[in-house]
Design a protein around this motif. Structure first.
Motif, short mmCIF file in Angstrom:
data_model
loop_
_atom_site.label_atom_id
_atom_site.label_comp_id
_atom_site.label_asym_id
_atom_site.label_seq_id
_atom_site.Cartn_x
_atom_site.Cartn_y
_atom_site.Cartn_z
N ARG A 245 36.35 34.63 -35.95
CA ARG A 245 35.43 33.67 -36.56
C ARG A 245 35.09 32.56 -35.57
O ARG A 245 35.86 32.29 -34.65
N ALA A 246 33.95 31.95 -35.81
CA ALA A 246 33.56 30.79 -35.01
C ALA A 246 32.83 29.80 -35.91
O ALA A 246 32.16 30.19 -36.87
N LEU A 247 32.98 28.54 -35.60
CA LEU A 247 32.22 27.47 -36.24
C LEU A 247 31.45 26.76 -35.13
O LEU A 247 32.03 26.41 -34.10
N ALA A 248 30.16 26.56 -35.32
CA ALA A 248 29.33 25.93 -34.30
C ALA A 248 28.69 24.67 -34.87
O ALA A 248 28.24 24.66 -36.03
N VAL A 249 28.64 23.61 -34.06
CA VAL A 249 28.01 22.36 -34.49
C VAL A 249 27.51 21.59 -33.26
O VAL A 249 28.22 21.49 -32.26
N PRO A 250 26.28 21.07 -33.32
CA PRO A 250 25.81 20.21 -32.23
C PRO A 250 26.21 18.76 -32.49
O PRO A 250 26.41 18.35 -33.63
N CYS A 251 26.34 17.98 -31.42
CA CYS A 251 26.61 16.55 -31.59
C CYS A 251 25.76 15.77 -30.60
O CYS A 251 25.19 16.32 -29.66
N GLU A 252 25.71 14.46 -30.81
CA GLU A 252 24.96 13.59 -29.92
C GLU A 252 25.59 13.60 -28.53
O GLU A 252 26.81 13.69 -28.39
N ARG A 253 24.75 13.50 -27.54
CA ARG A 253 25.24 13.38 -26.16
C ARG A 253 25.54 11.92 -25.88
O ARG A 253 24.68 11.05 -26.07
N VAL A 254 26.75 11.61 -25.44
CA VAL A 254 27.14 10.21 -25.25
C VAL A 254 27.33 9.85 -23.79
O VAL A 254 27.41 8.67 -23.44
N THR A 255 27.41 10.84 -22.90
CA THR A 255 27.54 10.58 -21.47
C THR A 255 26.60 11.51 -20.71
O THR A 255 26.01 12.42 -21.29
N ALA A 256 26.49 11.27 -19.43
CA ALA A 256 25.67 12.15 -18.60
C ALA A 256 26.22 13.57 -18.68
O ALA A 256 27.44 13.77 -18.67
N PRO A 257 25.34 14.57 -18.75
CA PRO A 257 25.82 15.96 -18.87
C PRO A 257 26.53 16.42 -17.60
O PRO A 257 26.02 16.21 -16.49
N VAL A 258 27.69 17.02 -17.76
CA VAL A 258 28.42 17.53 -16.60
C VAL A 258 27.93 18.94 -16.28
O VAL A 258 27.43 19.65 -17.16
N PRO A 259 28.08 19.39 -15.03
CA PRO A 259 27.57 20.71 -14.64
C PRO A 259 28.58 21.84 -14.85
O PRO A 259 28.80 22.66 -13.97
N TYR A 260 29.22 21.86 -16.00
CA TYR A 260 30.15 22.95 -16.30
C TYR A 260 30.41 23.01 -17.80
O TYR A 260 30.25 22.02 -18.53
N THR A 261 30.80 24.18 -18.25
CA THR A 261 31.25 24.39 -19.63
C THR A 261 32.75 24.08 -19.69
O THR A 261 33.47 24.28 -18.71
N ARG A 262 33.20 23.58 -20.84
CA ARG A 262 34.64 23.37 -21.02
C ARG A 262 35.13 24.23 -22.17
O ARG A 262 34.52 24.27 -23.25
N ALA A 263 36.26 24.92 -21.96
CA ALA A 263 36.91 25.73 -22.99
C ALA A 263 38.33 25.20 -23.18
O ALA A 263 39.16 25.33 -22.28
N THR A 264 38.58 24.61 -24.34
CA THR A 264 39.87 23.97 -24.62
C THR A 264 40.66 24.78 -25.62
O THR A 264 40.19 25.05 -26.73
N ALA A 265 41.87 25.17 -25.25
CA ALA A 265 42.72 25.97 -26.14
C ALA A 265 43.30 25.09 -27.23
O ALA A 265 43.71 23.94 -26.99
#
Length: 501
Positions: A245-265
């Motif tokens: 299963r997955a849950l997806a949600v967008p949120c406001e951007r609060v800082t400059a976008p970084v040039p990488y994806t983050r995957a947190t366990a």
């Protein structure tokens, strides 16, 4: 011979898979040899979580002749140098899977053996110091690969983050401009030839009939044609990839976008963070065996960087693939062919893989079994290699003792993965077939990141004195750091390419 040619191609389903397929067919169908019709319903949502890509996206964007600046503006895209993995070895552990290469432009695969040799002798500097993409990403800088193969910047590689819905809309406009016909409606009736079993026509809920010679199933997890009509069967891989299963949600951007994806366990899965120009994409992938939907939603919402812009959207899935993705005159592309979770951003790549193989094996109207069989063999091998790479992340997780992770640590892994691990730990070599998606740098990053260590290196390296090897590595480390410092910030480079102030 001409009466055996395909005259009508029908794509069932829009979204990323449908419109990528339509855009590719429209581009190669010049001058027009066949009609392309895409059927989709505005009432049927798309999965739309595939907002991160890998460098193979450049092949497709070049194929359909996308202008990068326009693409960045219209899809709210940012650049991506790799993926940061947080907590996969417990606590605040971190490692980076970079795009591009390790070492200098002339090092190639021998760099791994150089570094392993030095490390076995007590060398204090980590392998991540030798990836320009990693150094740039961690400093929130960006630059494209240099065309000069002798330049240190030629070792860079990159992909994009983008809004999947905007990407599909961008491709739709281009496809329709090249003659693709869009039909709005839900398919209510599917007809087959009584003798051959080939699909012949689709009828929408509005009574519109669409006939075709070749049908591309881009209906997502519903797999209306390849499973619903052709009964392909499903090969379940949930014993290796237990999240469902997955849950997806967008949120406001609060800082400059970084040039990488983050995957947190997390205790029962992992969370993605994908920075776009206008918002941040977030989601949590988890196993319903180890967590309920409410618990997963609470964890997701508690770990957003900004204010949520919508309620979390639940997606149920089963990891695995169709036993055959091409049967008779039906070809499944995208999620209709199977599902691999988005841990390494491979969803859009697998769409491209299906499209590339369809173009190279484009059939006649009788869709020979040999053609379909070859597609199924080569596409199946592509999916299996990606599966093994994903399994590595789960099975080799250390420093976590939650039930999900204990289950993953104890499971038997596919033999192909086990072989790669044994080769690496005993010899320092990464053994790949010529067609595998993830190459040596990717495997090295994740094998090292997940805690595996080589106990030997290529003996041919002993022809170089140990002190020369160390001197080479120290010089290269200094050059890498200086090169990364010269790059502009990610946001500055993004504005520069888009031509905005």
């Amino acid at each position: 011979m001409s009466n055996r040619r395909i005259r009508k191609v029908v794509i069932l389903g829009g979204g990323t898979a449908g419109w990528m397929t339509a855009a590719a067919l429209a581009k190669v169908n010049t001058p027009p040899q066949f009609e392309v019709t895409l059927i989709e319903s505005d009432d049927i949502g798309i999965i739309g979580v595939g907002e991160a890509t890998i460098p193979t996206i450049h092949w497709f964007n070049r194929l359909v002749e996308l202008d990068e600046a326009q693409f960045l503006r219209e899809t709210k895209a940012t650049f991506k140098l790799g993926i940061e993995f947080v907590g996969w070895n417990g606590g605040n552990s971190r490692y980076f899977h970079p795009f591009g290469r390790y070492g200098g432009p002339a090092d190639a695969q021998m760099f791994f053996h150089r570094w392993i040799r030095a490390s076995l002798g007590g060398f204090p500097h980590g392998h991540q110091d030798y990836s320009l993409a990693t150094l740039a990403a961690m400093a929130n800088k960006f630059g494209p690969p240099a065309p000069d193969p002798k330049s240190l910047f030629s070792t860079l590689g990159y992909a994009y983050h983008f809004d999947a819905g905007l990407y599909a809309a961008h491709l739709r406009r281009r496809s329709e401009a090249r003659g693709v016909k869009r039909v709005e409606g839900k398919v209510e009736r599917i007809e087959q030839d009584p003798e051959t079993g080939f699909v012949t026509r689709l009828t929408t809920h509005r009574g519109q009939v669409v006939e075709g010679d070749l049908f591309i199933d881009c209906s997502g997890l519903r797999a209306l044609l390849i499973e619903g009509v052709m009964n392909s069967g499903f090969e379940d891989w949930s014993h290796w990839l237990p999240c469902d299963r997955a849950l997806a949600v967008p949120c406001e951007r609060v800082t400059a976008p970084v040039p990488y994806t983050r995957a947190t366990a997390h205790a029962f899965g992992w969370q993605w963070r994908i920075p776009l120009q206008h918002r941040t994409g977030n989601g949590i992938v988890y196993s319903s065996r180890f967590a309920g939907d409410d618990e997963a939603a609470s964890t997701l919402m508690a770990n957003l960087d900004g204010k949520a812009l919508a309620d979390p959207r639940l997606i149920r899935f089963q990891t695995g693939r169709r036993r055959r993705s091409w049967i008779k005159n039906v070809v499944a592309i995208g999620l209709s062919s199977g599902f691999l979770e988005p841990l390494e951003s491979t969803s859009i790549h697998l769409i491209q893989s299906g499209i590339a193989k369809l173009l190279s094996l484009f059939p006649t109207r009788d869709c020979p079994e040999e053609t379909a069989g070859q597609f199924n063999r080569v596409y199946g091998a592509d999916v299996e290699s990606v599966r093994d790479f994903l399994v590595l992340h789960y099975s080799r997780t250390q420093g976590r003792d939650e039930p999900l992770w204990r289950h993953c640590q104890a499971m038997a892994v596919p033999e192909g993965l086990s072989l790669k691990e044994r080769h690496f730990t005993r010899t320092g070599r990464i053994v790949l077939s010529t067609d595998e998606l993830f190459r040596e740098a990717s495997w090295f990053a994740v094998l090292m990141g997940q805690g595996l260590r080589a106990t030997d290196y290529n003996p041919l390296l002993d022809t170089m004195p140990a002190d020369e090897n160390l001197a080479h590595l120290l010089r290269l480390r200094d050059q890498m750091a200086k090169a990364a410092a010269t790059l502009p910030s990610h946001e500055e480079y993004l504005r520069r390419v888009m031509g905005t102030a």
